[in-house]
Design an enzyme around this catalytic site. Structure first.
Site, mmCIF file in Angstrom:
data_model
loop_
_atom_site.group_PDB
_atom_site.id
_atom_site.type_symbol
_atom_site.label_atom_id
_atom_site.label_comp_id
_atom_site.label_asym_id
_atom_site.label_seq_id
_atom_site.Cartn_x
_atom_site.Cartn_y
_atom_site.Cartn_z
ATOM 1 N N SER A 74 0.830 -1.214 0.000
ATOM 2 C CA SER A 74 0.000 0.000 0.000
ATOM 3 C C SER A 74 0.861 1.260 0.000
ATOM 4 C CB SER A 74 -0.913 -0.003 1.232
ATOM 5 O OG SER A 74 -0.142 -0.138 2.414
ATOM 6 N N ASN A 105 -1.864 -2.162 13.515
ATOM 7 C CA ASN A 105 -3.323 -2.033 13.505
ATOM 8 C C ASN A 105 -3.808 -0.797 14.271
ATOM 9 O OD1 ASN A 105 -3.043 -4.389 12.160
ATOM 10 N ND2 ASN A 105 -3.962 -5.702 13.732
ATOM 11 N N THR A 117 -41.384 24.989 -8.396
ATOM 12 C CA THR A 117 -41.484 23.653 -7.801
ATOM 13 C C THR A 117 -41.786 22.741 -8.990
ATOM 14 O OG1 THR A 117 -43.864 23.774 -7.403
ATOM 15 C CG2 THR A 117 -42.434 24.526 -5.601
ATOM 16 N N SER A 135 -16.510 24.109 -28.122
ATOM 17 C CA SER A 135 -16.678 22.819 -28.789
ATOM 18 C C SER A 135 -15.659 22.709 -29.901
ATOM 19 C CB SER A 135 -18.094 22.731 -29.365
ATOM 20 O OG SER A 135 -18.134 21.816 -30.438
ATOM 21 N N LYS A 184 -20.474 27.278 -29.889
ATOM 22 C CA LYS A 184 -20.753 26.754 -28.546
ATOM 23 C C LYS A 184 -19.952 27.420 -27.436
ATOM 24 C CE LYS A 184 -23.057 23.807 -27.348
ATOM 25 N NZ LYS A 184 -22.933 22.353 -27.431
ATOM 26 N N ASN A 227 -19.824 26.214 -23.459
ATOM 27 C CA ASN A 227 -20.408 25.183 -22.600
ATOM 28 C C ASN A 227 -20.102 25.383 -21.109
ATOM 29 O OD1 ASN A 227 -21.471 23.787 -24.810
ATOM 30 N ND2 ASN A 227 -19.534 22.703 -25.143
ATOM 31 N N GLU A 278 -21.183 21.053 -14.897
ATOM 32 C CA GLU A 278 -21.433 19.673 -15.344
ATOM 33 C C GLU A 278 -20.471 18.695 -14.660
ATOM 34 O OE1 GLU A 278 -22.449 19.324 -19.787
ATOM 35 O OE2 GLU A 278 -21.601 21.310 -19.580
ATOM 36 N N TYR A 331 -8.895 -6.390 13.261
ATOM 37 C CA TYR A 331 -8.318 -5.887 12.020
ATOM 38 C C TYR A 331 -8.376 -6.957 10.941
ATOM 39 C CZ TYR A 331 -5.234 -4.053 8.475
ATOM 40 O OH TYR A 331 -4.740 -3.608 7.268
ATOM 41 N N GLN A 376 -7.337 -1.992 4.421
ATOM 42 C CA GLN A 376 -6.352 -1.232 3.650
ATOM 43 C C GLN A 376 -7.003 -0.547 2.436
ATOM 44 O OE1 GLN A 376 -2.152 -2.518 3.264
ATOM 45 N NE2 GLN A 376 -2.658 -2.899 1.122
ATOM 46 N N LYS A 408 -8.158 3.557 2.087
ATOM 47 C CA LYS A 408 -7.380 4.781 1.895
ATOM 48 C C LYS A 408 -7.521 5.429 0.527
ATOM 49 C CE LYS A 408 -4.227 2.974 5.118
ATOM 50 N NZ LYS A 408 -5.231 1.920 5.140
HETATM 51 N N1 ARG Z 1 -1.175 -1.135 5.363
HETATM 52 C C1 ARG Z 1 -2.074 -1.603 6.359
HETATM 53 C C2 ARG Z 1 -3.441 -0.894 6.227
HETATM 54 O O1 ARG Z 1 -3.484 0.082 5.599
HETATM 55 C C3 ARG Z 1 -1.540 -1.326 7.712
HETATM 56 C C4 ARG Z 1 -1.975 -2.278 8.744
HETATM 57 C C5 ARG Z 1 -1.414 -3.594 8.474
HETATM 58 N N2 ARG Z 1 -1.656 -4.491 9.531
HETATM 59 C C6 ARG Z 1 -1.532 -5.809 9.388
HETATM 60 N N3 ARG Z 1 -1.729 -6.544 10.425
HETATM 61 N N4 ARG Z 1 -1.206 -6.342 8.260
HETATM 62 O O2 ARG Z 1 -4.438 -1.347 6.720
#
Ligand code: ARG
Length: 463
Positions: free
Chosen positions: A28, A116, A161, A283, A289, A291, A296, A323, A328, A331
């Site tokens: 990640s 975690n 309305t 356009s 045009k 726009n 939009e 967890y 993950q 994010k």
């Molecule tokens: N990259 C992980 C996340 O975003 C961090 C936590 C990882 N924890 C684990 N026990 N693998 O969730």
């Protein structure tokens, strides 16, 4: 200088190195690198607490903190810091670099902590900053609506309305309707901030920790009001993230509604507004045009933003405590929603300041229909006719006028009286479009002086 470190933080029980595809799938770092500042901040607080609780030595803690600050500077000053890094996530990358920099002392940082509770803390720290920035940006846009309401508190326009002409309103009143929506958006973010102001760090992987840590101390250092009550909940809780994605979605939906109106008002058929050239597009084929791409796109962003909300809800559905790696996935959608709503807020504000409102056209449309029909019914009702009867009488007058292609203002007093004897000469004054607007002098109504009071109340609230 290289932070590349192929050895995993958890490699002890493994006899083989991980498959390349697993690394690619599992990693990640590519996106959670955005948390580096908050990850370091959390680690510094944790190291301080470890020394404060006499779990590690004071010098050790200081060495760790110096190392973490050094890493912060490295990252800030090196665009490629993450490019060269092979660690699986931001937490591992920083810890590995710390060990690389200061040696074995660095290996003490993770005492009494898990990734975690660490990641939950990082996201909260990050999100607190982001939400405060969002509140500031919404506040600015809200102020533009208030400013425009001041200019147009008495500008008459048709109100709708069902997108059918309904009653005349003031343009200022229309702007203040969005001020209210944005105010609720700000309040929602503030409430989310309040609810999430609870520190998860110290919850460990799921069960807490066997070390005698001082969680209140860490909370104080990191600026959290409270500490979490239950470690299982603390590491699995992403309610605040889902709330934030909901708040963003609803905020964008408000701006999408406004955008829809601007798109309609900008049509040749309506001509209520002119958007300045700098905020319009052309356009490639049709030379004539111009726009309204900005509203939009704002309207279109609703798809992605509500999609991200659905994504987090679906990720959370069915997760067992505590967890799970599914988390993950929280994010990228969060970052995407934040990035998009921020630019939406910025452009909506500039766009709004670069619109010309065509008062003349709005006035004409408001005057050339039957938007004053309710006022005619009210006129009779005020003279003692039950409203339901008055409504019927005026309905008949409307039908009479439509058939003859006339307006109320074209009728003679004897024509009025042919429908009801209680109509007097003063009806002509009462059906003037300005009179209709001024008559809506109820708290929260569209009368110009009510709009001015609404503006005064709004200006008491600053963000
Ligand atoms: N990259 C992980 C996340 O975003 C961090 C936590 C990882 N924890 C684990 N026990 N693998 O969730």
């Amino acid at each position: 200088m290289s932070q590349a470190n192929d050895k995993k933080l958890w490699s002890g029980r493994f006899s083989e190195s991980t498959a390349e595809l697993l690394d690619r799938f599992n990693s990640s770092l590519n996106f959670d690198k955005r948390l580096y500042k908050h990850d370091i901040k959390g680690s510094i607080a944790h190291a301080e607490m470890l020394a404060h609780s006499a779990i590690i030595g004071k010098e050790e803690s200081e060495e760790i903190i110096r190392g973490l600050n050094k890493i912060f500077e490295e990252i800030e000053g090196d665009d490629e810091w993450f490019e060269r890094n092979k660690n699986e996530d931001i937490h591992s990358a920083i810890e590995a670099r710390l060990i690389n920099l200061i040696g074995d002392v660095g290996k003490k940082l993770h005492t009494g902590r898990s990734r975690n509770d660490q990641v939950a803390t990082d996201i909260k720290l990050f999100l607190k900053d982001e939400i405060n920035e969002l509140i500031r940006l919404i506040g600015e846009l809200r102020y533009t609506f208030i400013y425009l309401a001041k200019t147009h508190y008495a500008t008459v326009m048709p109100g709708y309305t069902h997108l059918q002409q309904a009653m005349p309103i003031t343009l200022g009143h229309y702007f203040m309707s969005y001020e209210q929506k944005l105010l609720r958006d700000i309040e929602r973010f503030e409430q989310t901030l309040h609810r999430m102001d609870v520190l998860p760090l110290g919850s460990g992987a799921l069960a807490g920790t066997g070390f005698d840590i001082d969680r209140e101390f860490t909370a104080k250092v990191l600026g959290f009001k409270k500490i979490t009550e239950n470690s299982l909940d603390a590491v699995s809780d992403r309610d605040f993230l889902a709330e934030c994605l909901f708040n963003i979605s609803l905020l964008n939906i408000h701006l999408s509604q406004f955008s829809e109106e601007m798109i309609i008002w900008n049509t040749e058929e309506f001509k209520f507004i002119t958007i300045s050239d700098a905020y319009s597009t052309g356009s490639s084929m049709m030379p004539q045009k111009k726009n309204p791409d900005i509203p939009e796109l704002i309207r279109g962003k609703t798809g992605r933003l509500t999609g991200n909300l659905m994504a987090i809800l679906t990720i959370l559905k069915g997760l067992p405590q505590a967890y799970n790696k599914d988390l993950q996935e929280d994010k990228e959608i969060l970052f995407d929603s934040l990035d998009n709503i921020k630019i939406v807020l910025l452009i909506a504000n500039e766009f709004l300041q670069n619109i010309d409102f065509n008062r003349k056209k709005m006035y004409e449309v408001a005057s050339n229909g039957f938007l004053n029909a309710t006022d005619v019914a009210d006129y009779l009702t005020k003279k003692g006719v039950p409203f339901r009867i008055a409504h019927e009488v005026v309905g008949n007058i409307v039908a009479y006028c439509i058939e003859r292609k006339r307006l109320f203002t074209d009728l003679s007093i004897s024509e009025w009286n042919s429908f009801h004897k209680l109509f007097g000469d003063d009806i002509m004054d009462k059906i003037k479009i300005e009179s209709c607007v001024e008559a809506k002098n109820v708290y929260g109504g569209t009368a110009p002086n009510q709009v001015l009071s609404a503006i005064a109340r709004a200006e008491e609230k600053n963000f």
